[in-house]
Design a protein around this motif. Structure first.
Motif, PDB file in Angstrom:
ATOM      1  N   THR A  10     -10.081 -17.454 -10.254  1.00  0.00           N
ATOM      2  CA  THR A  10     -10.745 -17.828  -9.320  1.00  0.00           C
ATOM      3  C   THR A  10     -10.477 -18.833  -8.331  1.00  0.00           C
ATOM      4  OG1 THR A  10     -12.849 -17.371 -10.656  1.00  0.00           O
ATOM      5  CG2 THR A  10     -13.297 -18.933  -8.737  1.00  0.00           C
TER       6      THR A  10
ATOM      7  N   TYR B  58     -13.903 -17.047  -4.735  1.00  0.00           N
ATOM      8  CA  TYR B  58     -13.413 -15.511  -4.510  1.00  0.00           C
ATOM      9  C   TYR B  58     -12.244 -15.364  -5.538  1.00  0.00           C
ATOM     10  CZ  TYR B  58      -9.152 -17.222  -2.004  1.00  0.00           C
ATOM     11  OH  TYR B  58      -7.907 -18.008  -1.522  1.00  0.00           O
TER      12      TYR B  58
ATOM     13  N   MET C 108     -19.648 -11.578  -8.047  1.00  0.00           N
ATOM     14  CA  MET C 108     -18.293 -10.822  -7.904  1.00  0.00           C
ATOM     15  C   MET C 108     -17.839 -10.192  -9.354  1.00  0.00           C
ATOM     16  SD  MET C 108     -15.557 -13.950  -7.162  1.00  0.00           S
ATOM     17  CE  MET C 108     -15.753 -15.798  -8.283  1.00  0.00           C
TER      18      MET C 108
ATOM     19  N   VAL D 276     -10.965  -8.138  -2.057  1.00  0.00           N
ATOM     20  CA  VAL D 276     -11.310  -9.719  -1.982  1.00  0.00           C
ATOM     21  C   VAL D 276     -12.866  -9.508  -2.549  1.00  0.00           C
ATOM     22  CG1 VAL D 276     -11.898 -11.806  -0.876  1.00  0.00           C
ATOM     23  CG2 VAL D 276      -9.792 -10.043  -0.034  1.00  0.00           C
ATOM     24  N   ARG D 277     -13.180 -10.160  -3.615  1.00  0.00           N
ATOM     25  CA  ARG D 277     -14.458 -10.389  -4.021  1.00  0.00           C
ATOM     26  C   ARG D 277     -14.697 -11.825  -3.865  1.00  0.00           C
ATOM     27  NH1 ARG D 277     -14.154  -9.193  -9.971  1.00  0.00           N
ATOM     28  NH2 ARG D 277     -11.755  -9.479  -9.622  1.00  0.00           N
ATOM     29  N   PHE D 278     -16.236 -12.089  -3.806  1.00  0.00           N
ATOM     30  CA  PHE D 278     -16.634 -13.516  -3.655  1.00  0.00           C
ATOM     31  C   PHE D 278     -18.037 -13.663  -4.120  1.00  0.00           C
ATOM     32  CE2 PHE D 278     -17.954 -11.356   0.186  1.00  0.00           C
ATOM     33  CZ  PHE D 278     -18.994 -12.269   0.618  1.00  0.00           C
TER      34      PHE D 278
ATOM     35  N   SER E 219     -19.790 -19.906  -7.002  1.00  0.00           N
ATOM     36  CA  SER E 219     -19.813 -20.719  -5.688  1.00  0.00           C
ATOM     37  C   SER E 219     -20.640 -21.771  -6.011  1.00  0.00           C
ATOM     38  CB  SER E 219     -20.209 -19.961  -4.748  1.00  0.00           C
ATOM     39  OG  SER E 219     -19.144 -19.031  -4.273  1.00  0.00           O
TER      40      SER E 219
ATOM     41  N   ASP F 128     -20.276 -17.262   4.866  1.00  0.00           N
ATOM     42  CA  ASP F 128     -19.543 -17.159   3.765  1.00  0.00           C
ATOM     43  C   ASP F 128     -18.631 -15.915   4.111  1.00  0.00           C
ATOM     44  OD1 ASP F 128     -20.654 -19.286   2.585  1.00  0.00           O
ATOM     45  OD2 ASP F 128     -21.885 -18.107   1.124  1.00  0.00           O
TER      46      ASP F 128
ATOM     47  N   VAL G   1     -14.212 -15.413   4.682  1.00  0.00           N
ATOM     48  CA  VAL G   1     -13.538 -14.278   3.840  1.00  0.00           C
ATOM     49  C   VAL G   1     -12.538 -13.362   4.833  1.00  0.00           C
ATOM     50  CG1 VAL G   1     -13.774 -12.695   2.315  1.00  0.00           C
ATOM     51  CG2 VAL G   1     -15.170 -14.600   1.793  1.00  0.00           C
TER      52      VAL G   1
END
Length: 336
Positions: A86, A99, A121, A141-143, A151, A166, A170
């Motif tokens: 992360t 992310y 994510m 990309v994951r978030f 987060s 957000d 990204v």
């Protein structure tokens, strides 16, 4: 389809045969009878005896009267959780979001998974995408939206505009090549906003059970189900958890500023694919049928699954999602 099932890896483990419900792969906590619809008002179903948890004002979580249920709608088997570390993006005002980046071939588009309301994510679709992208050298990309998952932040204080911000960060700060948005439910709304705002970073969009402009609508429906004391609490600024969703008057009201204008063409000319289940009670598939002609793009296809539900996490659902993503990558390579 078998090719994509093999690429997924997690779908072809001995304990997870294709076509068989994977009860230990994920657990759905959202009661399907507690469904919300959108501005069209179709197929709304509300449980007659809803469960509530009250957050007093904007106070800390230890002021909860009655514990809210787990906000993660899917719990994965730990052995299938991705091991990607992360990282964090620093935002304005001391905010930041978590992310995970799977680095791939920079000659290919970047896949960005945009989760739905209160999803993280590490939910099933995101992990399936990680497995596929890792094996096919696609950057992913994951978030987690602010206040969700890893987060920092508080769901009692965040607003919808901050979640849009957000994704903006990204795309601007992490994505080095044009983006394929794989957008689930509410993530479709937020992805559409950013795709319109940053067209130079758009490759294509893959919507999974998209939902636009629904927060104020479902707030109004659920508000009417509340007893007087709960209505007063909301009016005074409380946060209430309602059947695995949350309700805040200011959150719902602020979201209206970010509605997509569905009275005009949506100014997106890129390729679009829509995957939707016909048994979806949360976001009826007719919503997607209504969206189909709204895009400026002429390259828009919709795929309906007769047995599909809202979260689209059965192995066959995931295989179709991956096949559509692969089509977008193969059919529309980046210009050299």
């Amino acid at each position: 389809m078998s090719r994509f099932c093999n690429v997924l890896g997690i779908l072809t483990k001995p304990n997870y045969p294709l076509g068989k419900t994977s009860r230990t792969l994920r657990k759905r906590l959202l009661n399907p009878t507690n469904a919300f619809s959108f501005e069209s008002g179709r197929n709304v179903s509300i449980e007659s005896t809803p469960r509530f948890s009250l957050i007093k004002g904007n106070g800390p979580r230890n002021q909860v009267l009655g514990s809210p249920r787990n906000k993660e709608l899917f719990i994965l088997d730990k052995k299938y959780m991705s091991s990607v570390p992360t990282q964090y993006i620093d935002l304005d005002g001391g905010r930041k979001i978590a992310y995970k980046l799977t680095v791939g071939d920079l000659r290919k588009p970047t896949v960005v998974y945009v989760p739905g309301l209160l999803n993280t994510m590490e939910e099933t679709k995101a992990v399936a995408l990680h497995t596929f992208c890792e094996k096919t050298q696609l950057t992913l990309v994951r978030f987690d939206f602010e206040g969700i998952g890893e987060s920092p932040g508080s769901i009692e204080k965040v607003n919808f505009g901050q979640w849009i911000d957000d994704l903006r960060h990204v795309v601007k700060e992490i994505c080095q090549t044009p983006v394929i948005y794989v957008a689930f439910s509410m993530g479709g709304w937020i992805s559409t906003k950013i795709a319109i705002e940053i067209p130079e970073k758009l490759h294509s969009i893959l919507y999974v059970a998209p939902g636009f402009n629904f927060l104020q609508y479902y707030y109004g429906i659920f508000y009417e189900k509340l007893p007087p004391e709960q209505k007063k609490a909301l009016d005074d600024g409380a946060c209430i958890y309602f059947n695995d969703l949350f309700m805040r008057k200011d959150f719902a009201t602020e979201s209206v500023k970010h509605h997509i204008n569905l009275k005009e063409k949506i100014p997106i000319a890129a390729p679009i694919r829509i995957l939707h289940g016909m048994l979806d009670k949360d976001a009826p598939y007719k919503v997607s049928l209504d969206l189909l002609p709204m895009f400026e793009s002429s390259d828009v296809d919709i795929y309906l699954r007769k047995s599909g539900k809202h979260f689209m996490t059965e192995p066959s659902d995931l295989a179709i999602m991956i096949s559509l993503l692969d089509e977008l990558v193969q059919k529309y390579p980046l210009k050299k």
